[in-house]
Design an enzyme around this catalytic site. Structure first.
Site, short mmCIF file in Angstrom:
data_model
loop_
_atom_site.label_atom_id
_atom_site.label_comp_id
_atom_site.label_asym_id
_atom_site.label_seq_id
_atom_site.Cartn_x
_atom_site.Cartn_y
_atom_site.Cartn_z
N SER A 117 -3.08 4.40 15.48
CA SER A 117 -1.73 4.20 14.97
C SER A 117 -1.11 2.95 15.56
O SER A 117 -1.40 2.56 16.71
CB SER A 117 -0.86 5.42 15.32
OG SER A 117 0.51 5.15 15.10
N TYR A 141 3.00 10.61 21.58
CA TYR A 141 2.10 10.43 20.44
C TYR A 141 1.34 9.11 20.55
O TYR A 141 0.11 9.07 20.45
CB TYR A 141 2.89 10.48 19.13
CG TYR A 141 2.08 10.02 17.94
CD1 TYR A 141 0.99 10.77 17.49
CD2 TYR A 141 2.38 8.82 17.28
CE1 TYR A 141 0.22 10.33 16.42
CE2 TYR A 141 1.62 8.39 16.22
CZ TYR A 141 0.55 9.14 15.79
OH TYR A 141 -0.21 8.71 14.72
N LYS A 145 -2.82 8.32 21.21
CA LYS A 145 -3.65 7.49 20.34
C LYS A 145 -4.33 6.37 21.12
O LYS A 145 -5.50 6.04 20.88
CB LYS A 145 -2.81 6.92 19.19
CG LYS A 145 -2.47 7.94 18.12
CD LYS A 145 -3.72 8.50 17.48
CE LYS A 145 -3.43 9.46 16.36
NZ LYS A 145 -4.67 10.04 15.76
#
Length: 324
Positions: A117, A141, A145
């Site tokens: 991402s 998050y 990643k």
């Protein structure tokens, strides 16, 4: 060869499954169905229900289907939720990747493609984000990643896997109404929800240092995301020493206000003046990809514009909400 696609029954995963099967690739799906649905899968594609955290399930699938490559899309992806549940996100995204990679190494799987991402970059202060832009994620998050990328790269190096990590920018649109995004965490479905309820679209801050004061993002059609996966998968087959990290975007910035204007035009709800509220913490003014590396490495470029994203997403929203 056979590709295992984790999370293949979800929004992005089902588009990857569709594109790869239509291109003649052998595919099997592993999905826990927490957000995915079997109805998203093309006829004849095997679905194994389970989580990548379950080593026994992963081992059984890798052996049973003689898997030679993995496309790892499964994971949690809501930024706000990750802030409130960091341990959950680290378990699902980091431990899930670790278990899957360990199983892949033991099964001599030689290709691994990871769904990453643009969140790994955090709040970059550059006009175009390249793969060399420093990674400084600002939420759990994005952190998970980035750690996932590290795991993939290190495992590939030691176990002779060809690897690639694809850093998605802002995904929207649908290849068909049935495959549309049924969540409301991203801008496009959030605007649809407000408009269909008779409300006004919401803009979080209009005082950024951008041409119209609203945040600028790089929106990418999910069908283009899927073709990028196909191109990357084929590169991993052709080059067993590949170790790629690639942005997947259009390289074109569109402001939140501009995107809302396109959505309102597509939906015919042009009479609602957007409601401007305060900035959300951590929102960078501009995050736009440089798409030069993926063009050079894979010969891939995005085909869809923002209007096609809005139109295809709206068709899916209308279908899912039974709108005339």
């Amino acid at each position: 060869m056979t590709w295992l696609i984790t999370g293949g029954a979800g929004f992005i995963g089902s588009h990857v499954v569709k594109t790869m099967t239509e291109a003649g690739e052998g595919v099997v799906v592993l999905d826990d169905l927490s957000t995915g649905s079997p109805d998203r899968l093309p006829p004849g594609v095997p679905l194994e229900v389970g989580t990548v955290l379950d080593r026994d399930v992963v081992d059984r699938v890798l052996r049973g289907y003689a898997v030679t490559g993995i496309v790892h899309i499964a994971g949690k992806k809501q930024v706000a939720e990750s802030v409130h549940r960091p341990l959950y996100y680290y378990r699902e995204n980091v431990e899930g990747a670790r278990v899957l990679l360990a199983a892949a190494a033991d099964a001599a799987v030689s290709r691994f493609l990871f769904s990453s991402s643009a969140a790994v970059y955090g709040t970059p202060d550059v006009d175009l984000v390249t793969e060399d832009t420093p990674c400084a994620p600002i939420n759990p998050y994005g952190e998970t990643k980035l750690v996932g990328e590290w795991l993939v790269r290190a495992t590939g190096r030691v176990h002779s896997m060809a690897t690639a990590s694809l850093r998605y920018f802002n995904v929207a649109g649908a290849a068909s109404p049935e495959l549309s995004d049924d969540g409301i965490c991203n801008l496009v479905p959030m605007v649809f929800e407000r408009l269909t309820e008779g409300g006004a679209p919401r803009i979080f801050g209009d005082d950024y240092a951008t041409p119209d004061g609203t945040c600028v993002r790089d929106y990418i059609h999910v069908e283009d995301i899927a073709t990028a996966h196909l191109a990357a998968a084929r590169r991993l087959v052709a080059d067993p020493t590949a170790a790629l990290t690639l942005n997947v975007g259009r390289g074109e910035g569109v402001s939140v206000a501009e995107m809302i204007g396109v959505i309102q035009d597509v939906t015919g709800r042009t009479d609602a003046t957007p409601d401007v509220t305060g900035r959300r913490p951590g929102d960078p003014a501009r995050v736009v990809a440089s798409a030069e590396t993926i063009r050079r490495e894979l010969g891939w470029t995005a085909r869809h514009d923002v209007r096609s994203m809005a139109e295809s997403a709206w068709a899916g929203w209308r279908l899912r909400h039974a709108l005339v």
